[in-house]
Design a protein around this motif. Structure first.
Motif, PDB file in Angstrom:
ATOM      1  N   GLU A 208     -16.841  -4.702  -8.359  1.00  0.00           N
ATOM      2  CA  GLU A 208     -15.705  -4.083  -7.674  1.00  0.00           C
ATOM      3  C   GLU A 208     -14.785  -5.154  -7.098  1.00  0.00           C
ATOM      4  OE1 GLU A 208     -16.758  -0.101  -5.426  1.00  0.00           O
ATOM      5  OE2 GLU A 208     -18.347  -1.593  -5.172  1.00  0.00           O
TER       6      GLU A 208
ATOM      7  N   LEU B 223       0.855  -1.186   0.000  1.00  0.00           N
ATOM      8  CA  LEU B 223       0.000   0.000   0.000  1.00  0.00           C
ATOM      9  C   LEU B 223       0.889   1.234   0.000  1.00  0.00           C
ATOM     10  CD1 LEU B 223      -2.623  -1.043   2.702  1.00  0.00           C
ATOM     11  CD2 LEU B 223      -2.815  -1.252   0.215  1.00  0.00           C
TER      12      LEU B 223
ATOM     13  N   ASN C 134       0.278   5.188   0.370  1.00  0.00           N
ATOM     14  CA  ASN C 134      -0.784   6.141   0.752  1.00  0.00           C
ATOM     15  C   ASN C 134      -2.153   5.482   0.675  1.00  0.00           C
ATOM     16  OD1 ASN C 134       1.141   8.058   1.257  1.00  0.00           O
ATOM     17  ND2 ASN C 134       0.658   9.319  -0.503  1.00  0.00           N
ATOM     18  N   GLY C 135      -2.214   4.215   1.071  1.00  0.00           N
ATOM     19  CA  GLY C 135      -3.471   3.493   1.163  1.00  0.00           C
ATOM     20  C   GLY C 135      -3.949   2.827  -0.113  1.00  0.00           C
ATOM     21  N   GLU C 136      -3.258   3.030  -1.217  1.00  0.00           N
ATOM     22  CA  GLU C 136      -3.646   2.423  -2.488  1.00  0.00           C
ATOM     23  C   GLU C 136      -2.702   1.281  -2.835  1.00  0.00           C
ATOM     24  OE1 GLU C 136      -4.353   5.124  -5.739  1.00  0.00           O
ATOM     25  OE2 GLU C 136      -4.742   6.751  -4.323  1.00  0.00           O
ATOM     26  N   ILE C 137      -3.236   0.276  -3.561  1.00  0.00           N
ATOM     27  CA  ILE C 137      -2.380  -0.855  -3.911  1.00  0.00           C
ATOM     28  C   ILE C 137      -1.447  -0.483  -5.065  1.00  0.00           C
ATOM     29  CG2 ILE C 137      -3.954  -2.628  -3.050  1.00  0.00           C
ATOM     30  CD1 ILE C 137      -4.738  -3.214  -5.954  1.00  0.00           C
ATOM     31  N   PHE C 138      -0.207  -0.943  -4.920  1.00  0.00           N
ATOM     32  CA  PHE C 138       0.816  -0.762  -5.946  1.00  0.00           C
ATOM     33  C   PHE C 138       1.613  -2.047  -6.050  1.00  0.00           C
ATOM     34  CE2 PHE C 138      -0.046   3.668  -5.369  1.00  0.00           C
ATOM     35  CZ  PHE C 138       0.371   4.296  -6.529  1.00  0.00           C
TER      36      PHE C 138
ATOM     37  N   THR D 188      -5.100  -6.130  -0.824  1.00  0.00           N
ATOM     38  CA  THR D 188      -6.104  -5.663  -1.787  1.00  0.00           C
ATOM     39  C   THR D 188      -7.498  -5.655  -1.162  1.00  0.00           C
ATOM     40  OG1 THR D 188      -6.311  -7.864  -2.792  1.00  0.00           O
ATOM     41  CG2 THR D 188      -4.826  -6.307  -3.875  1.00  0.00           C
TER      42      THR D 188
ATOM     43  N   GLU E  82     -11.596  -0.033   2.178  1.00  0.00           N
ATOM     44  CA  GLU E  82     -11.380   1.351   2.607  1.00  0.00           C
ATOM     45  C   GLU E  82     -12.109   2.329   1.690  1.00  0.00           C
ATOM     46  OE1 GLU E  82      -9.332   2.837   5.388  1.00  0.00           O
ATOM     47  OE2 GLU E  82     -10.222   0.911   5.929  1.00  0.00           O
ATOM     48  N   ILE E  83     -12.165   2.020   0.404  1.00  0.00           N
ATOM     49  CA  ILE E  83     -12.821   2.949  -0.522  1.00  0.00           C
ATOM     50  C   ILE E  83     -14.286   2.590  -0.757  1.00  0.00           C
ATOM     51  CG2 ILE E  83     -10.703   3.635  -1.694  1.00  0.00           C
ATOM     52  CD1 ILE E  83     -11.600   1.778  -4.024  1.00  0.00           C
TER      53      ILE E  83
ATOM     54  N   TYR F 197     -10.593  -6.175  -7.942  1.00  0.00           N
ATOM     55  CA  TYR F 197      -9.509  -6.343  -6.976  1.00  0.00           C
ATOM     56  C   TYR F 197      -9.017  -7.788  -6.947  1.00  0.00           C
ATOM     57  CZ  TYR F 197      -9.513  -1.603  -5.257  1.00  0.00           C
ATOM     58  OH  TYR F 197      -9.355  -0.239  -5.165  1.00  0.00           O
TER      59      TYR F 197
ATOM     60  N   ALA G   8      -7.638  -2.536   0.986  1.00  0.00           N
ATOM     61  CA  ALA G   8      -7.704  -1.319   0.174  1.00  0.00           C
ATOM     62  C   ALA G   8      -9.089  -1.146  -0.433  1.00  0.00           C
ATOM     63  CB  ALA G   8      -6.637  -1.355  -0.921  1.00  0.00           C
TER      64      ALA G   8
END
Length: 159
Positions: free
Chosen positions: A123, A50, A52-56, A108, A114-115, A127, A111
């Motif tokens: 959705e 993660l 900043n909280g997003e998957i990379f 994932t 969270e959104i 993911y 993440a």
């Protein structure tokens, strides 16, 4: 080049070439081996972290991209209450991801929730595709995300 960033809640500075891959720094300098280096092309998802909280995909992320950002690996996430919720949701669904994909599946799932605290099937499918592993079928993962989401929503109602 000096790169400063937060790693699992600690301020870090790394002196490295700007194009050094994040996965290499995590594994070699910090010995965070829960993030796996496998395909080096962003396809398999075993290197997910993660940022900043997003998957990379850390295998595709040059170190300079994390300057001033928060990087969370599975080791850092495992210290959070949300980790226990994801594991409980996985257990309830009968999902037991293998060592290859567990970190990616867990991060994932977190993440996504969270959104989107109550995500729909589309959705969740998006993911699910972020991590390519045959140990986990979509229907079981779908249930795991739904169970985890319900646990989180219940906790927020009580808090």
């Amino acid at each position: 080049m000096r790169i400063q960033f937060m790693l699992n809640g600690s301020s870090e500075t790394v002196d490295a070439e700007a194009d050094t891959r994040l996965i290499n720094v995590l594994r070699e300098r910090y010995h965070l081996i829960g993030t796996h280096a496998s395909c080096y092309s962003g396809e398999c998802g075993s290197c997910i972290v993660l940022i900043n909280g997003e998957i990379f995909h850390s295998c595709m992320t040059p170190l300079f991209r994390v300057r001033g950002m928060r990087v969370t690996t599975i080791e850092g996430f495992a210290k959070q209450h949300a980790y226990k919720e994801v594991l409980a949701g996985f257990r309830e669904a009968g999902l037991s991801p293998c060592r290859f994909c567990a970190a990616g599946r867990i991060l994932t799932t977190h993440a996504l929730l969270e959104i989107s605290p109550n995500p729909g099937e589309e959705e969740i499918a998006e993911y699910y595709r972020a991590v390519k592993c045959r140990c986990t079928d979509f229907r079981t993962y779908l249930k795991a995300v739904q169970y985890t989401g319900r646990l989180r929503r219940n906790r927020h109602r009580v808090s």
